[in-house]
Design a protein around this motif. Structure first.
Motif, PDB file in Angstrom:
ATOM      1  N   GLY A 137     -32.524  57.836   7.320  1.00  7.82           N
ATOM      2  CA  GLY A 137     -31.448  58.223   6.415  1.00  7.82           C
ATOM      3  C   GLY A 137     -30.108  58.256   7.112  1.00  7.82           C
ATOM      4  N   HIS A 138     -29.110  58.538   6.313  1.00  5.23           N
ATOM      5  CA  HIS A 138     -27.740  58.622   6.821  1.00  5.23           C
ATOM      6  C   HIS A 138     -26.943  59.468   5.833  1.00  5.23           C
ATOM      7  CE1 HIS A 138     -28.049  55.115   4.197  1.00  5.23           C
ATOM      8  NE2 HIS A 138     -26.876  55.507   3.740  1.00  5.23           N
ATOM      9  N   VAL A 139     -25.756  59.834   6.239  1.00  2.91           N
ATOM     10  CA  VAL A 139     -24.882  60.654   5.407  1.00  2.91           C
ATOM     11  C   VAL A 139     -23.498  60.024   5.404  1.00  2.91           C
ATOM     12  CG1 VAL A 139     -23.832  62.925   5.135  1.00  2.91           C
ATOM     13  CG2 VAL A 139     -26.161  62.752   5.945  1.00  2.91           C
ATOM     14  N   SER A 140     -22.926  59.836   4.230  1.00  2.00           N
ATOM     15  CA  SER A 140     -21.566  59.315   4.116  1.00  2.00           C
ATOM     16  C   SER A 140     -20.611  60.458   3.838  1.00  2.00           C
ATOM     17  CB  SER A 140     -21.470  58.286   2.996  1.00  2.00           C
ATOM     18  OG  SER A 140     -22.221  57.144   3.340  1.00  2.00           O
ATOM     19  N   VAL A 141     -19.508  60.492   4.570  1.00  2.00           N
ATOM     20  CA  VAL A 141     -18.526  61.566   4.418  1.00  2.00           C
ATOM     21  C   VAL A 141     -17.139  60.971   4.197  1.00  2.00           C
ATOM     22  CG1 VAL A 141     -19.798  63.275   5.774  1.00  2.00           C
ATOM     23  CG2 VAL A 141     -18.247  61.738   6.926  1.00  2.00           C
ATOM     24  N   PRO A 142     -16.353  61.570   3.320  1.00  2.00           N
ATOM     25  CA  PRO A 142     -14.984  61.081   3.100  1.00  2.00           C
ATOM     26  C   PRO A 142     -14.009  61.717   4.078  1.00  2.00           C
ATOM     27  CG  PRO A 142     -15.498  62.761   1.503  1.00  2.00           C
ATOM     28  CD  PRO A 142     -16.742  62.565   2.333  1.00  2.00           C
ATOM     29  N   PHE A 143     -13.019  60.949   4.494  1.00  3.63           N
ATOM     30  CA  PHE A 143     -11.932  61.498   5.294  1.00  3.63           C
ATOM     31  C   PHE A 143     -10.798  61.902   4.364  1.00  3.63           C
ATOM     32  CE2 PHE A 143     -13.973  60.250   9.085  1.00  3.63           C
ATOM     33  CZ  PHE A 143     -13.301  60.846  10.132  1.00  3.63           C
ATOM     34  N   PRO A 144      -9.989  62.891   4.767  1.00  2.00           N
ATOM     35  CA  PRO A 144      -8.882  63.352   3.910  1.00  2.00           C
ATOM     36  C   PRO A 144      -7.796  62.295   3.739  1.00  2.00           C
ATOM     37  CG  PRO A 144      -8.981  64.621   5.966  1.00  2.00           C
ATOM     38  CD  PRO A 144     -10.131  63.681   5.991  1.00  2.00           C
ATOM     39  N   ASP A 145      -7.019  62.464   2.684  1.00  2.00           N
ATOM     40  CA  ASP A 145      -5.943  61.530   2.366  1.00  2.00           C
ATOM     41  C   ASP A 145      -4.654  61.815   3.135  1.00  2.00           C
ATOM     42  OD1 ASP A 145      -7.426  60.053   0.500  1.00  2.00           O
ATOM     43  OD2 ASP A 145      -7.040  61.564  -1.036  1.00  2.00           O
ATOM     44  N   ALA A 146      -4.582  62.963   3.784  1.00  3.20           N
ATOM     45  CA  ALA A 146      -3.346  63.347   4.483  1.00  3.20           C
ATOM     46  C   ALA A 146      -3.654  63.667   5.947  1.00  3.20           C
ATOM     47  CB  ALA A 146      -2.723  64.560   3.808  1.00  3.20           C
ATOM     48  N   TYR A 147      -2.627  63.520   6.772  1.00  2.00           N
ATOM     49  CA  TYR A 147      -2.776  63.875   8.184  1.00  2.00           C
ATOM     50  C   TYR A 147      -2.704  65.378   8.353  1.00  2.00           C
ATOM     51  CZ  TYR A 147      -1.991  58.976   9.282  1.00  2.00           C
ATOM     52  OH  TYR A 147      -2.099  57.626   9.374  1.00  2.00           O
ATOM     53  N   GLU A 148      -3.481  65.899   9.282  1.00  4.10           N
ATOM     54  CA  GLU A 148      -3.449  67.313   9.638  1.00  4.10           C
ATOM     55  C   GLU A 148      -2.471  67.452  10.791  1.00  4.10           C
ATOM     56  OE1 GLU A 148      -3.956  71.169   9.621  1.00  4.10           O
ATOM     57  OE2 GLU A 148      -5.218  69.991   8.297  1.00  4.10           O
ATOM     58  N   THR A 149      -1.507  68.350  10.666  1.00  2.12           N
ATOM     59  CA  THR A 149      -0.490  68.471  11.714  1.00  2.12           C
ATOM     60  C   THR A 149      -0.483  69.835  12.374  1.00  2.12           C
ATOM     61  OG1 THR A 149       1.143  69.125  10.066  1.00  2.12           O
ATOM     62  CG2 THR A 149       1.045  66.787  10.649  1.00  2.12           C
ATOM     63  N   THR A 150      -1.092  70.846  11.772  1.00  3.45           N
ATOM     64  CA  THR A 150      -0.972  72.185  12.331  1.00  3.45           C
ATOM     65  C   THR A 150      -2.240  72.687  12.985  1.00  3.45           C
ATOM     66  OG1 THR A 150      -1.600  73.170  10.207  1.00  3.45           O
ATOM     67  CG2 THR A 150       0.755  72.847  10.611  1.00  3.45           C
ATOM     68  N   LYS A 151      -3.384  72.151  12.685  1.00  2.26           N
ATOM     69  CA  LYS A 151      -4.635  72.663  13.211  1.00  2.26           C
ATOM     70  C   LYS A 151      -4.906  72.106  14.601  1.00  2.26           C
ATOM     71  CE  LYS A 151      -8.963  74.033  11.544  1.00  2.26           C
ATOM     72  NZ  LYS A 151      -9.019  74.903  10.456  1.00  2.26           N
ATOM     73  N   SER A 152      -5.360  72.950  15.485  1.00  7.50           N
ATOM     74  CA  SER A 152      -5.739  72.527  16.818  1.00  7.50           C
ATOM     75  C   SER A 152      -7.257  72.405  16.873  1.00  7.50           C
ATOM     76  CB  SER A 152      -5.265  73.560  17.847  1.00  7.50           C
ATOM     77  OG  SER A 152      -5.763  73.229  19.109  1.00  7.50           O
ATOM     78  N   TYR A 153      -7.756  71.379  17.529  1.00  7.05           N
ATOM     79  CA  TYR A 153      -9.196  71.145  17.582  1.00  7.05           C
ATOM     80  C   TYR A 153      -9.722  71.605  18.908  1.00  7.05           C
ATOM     81  CZ  TYR A 153     -13.621  68.752  16.995  1.00  7.05           C
ATOM     82  OH  TYR A 153     -14.948  68.444  16.877  1.00  7.05           O
TER      83      TYR A 153
END
Length: 153
Positions: A137-153
Motif C-alpha cells: 500500500g501507499h498513502v497520498s498526501v496533499p501539500f498546502p497551496d501557500a508557503y509557510e514563513t513563520t514556523k520553524s521545523y
C-alpha cells in the motif's frame, strides 16, 4: 527467505503533512529558489514474518513520489532505518519527521495534491540475492497551496 512476503500495514493509522513548505535558496544548482517540504508521519508495521534463518537485517526506507510540470517522475527518500536480527521487528512510530531534506528542483511541491508515500525495504541475507520489496500500500498526501514563513521545523 520465505517465498511469500507478508502483508504489511503501514501509515494506515495516520499520515499527516506539516504545513511548513518553504521556498528557499538552493545552492546546489542554478541560483533559483526551490521548494523545501516537511512531512510528519506515523508508521505501524509488523515485520516479524520477514525474518527467517537467512535474514541478517532489513533496510527500511520511506519514499515520496510525485510528478511536476518539469518532471514526470520525482522520487525522494525521506526516512530510513535498519532493523537487525534480534531487534524488535514491530514498528509503532508516531509523529516522525523526515530524516532527509525534501527538496524539489523548482516549485513542484506548492499545491501538489498527489505526493505518494511508500514504505519499502531491502532484505540483507546471510547468503544469496538482495531483494527489493515495496510495502503493501501507499498513502497520498496533499501539500498546502501557500508557503509557510513563520514556523520553524
Amino acid at each position: 527467505m520465505k517465498g511469500a512476503w507478508p502483508h504489511v500495514c503501514y501509515s494506515r493509522s495516520r499520515v499527516t503533512i506539516l504545513p511548513a513548505r518553504k521556498n528557499v535558496e538552493d545552492f546546489t544548482g542554478p541560483r533559483e529558489r526551490s521548494d523545501l517540504g516537511f512531512i510528519t508521519f506515523d508508521i505501524t508495521a509488523d515485520l516479524q514474518t520477514i525474518f527467517d534463518w537467512n535474514v541478517k537485517q532489513l533496510f527500511l526506507y520511506l519514499s515520496a513520489e510525485y510528478s511536476t510540470k518539469n518532471n514526470a517522475l520525482n522520487q525522494v527518500v525521506l526516512w530510513d532505518k535498519i532493523i537487525l536480527r534480534g531487534d524488535n521487528p514491530k514498528l509503532l512510530l508516531k509523529d516522525m519527521k523526515s530524516k532527509y531534506y525534501f527538496f524539489d528542483d523548482g516549485n513542484g511541491l506548492k499545491g501538489n495534491r498527489n505526493v505518494t508515500l511508500t514504505l519499502s525495504w531491502n532484505v540483507v541475507p546471510n547468503a544469496g540475492i538482495l531483494p527489493l520489496v515495496t510495502g503493501s500500500g501507499h498513502v497520498s498526501v496533499p501539500f498546502p497551496d501557500a508557503y509557510e514563513t513563520t514556523k520553524s521545523y
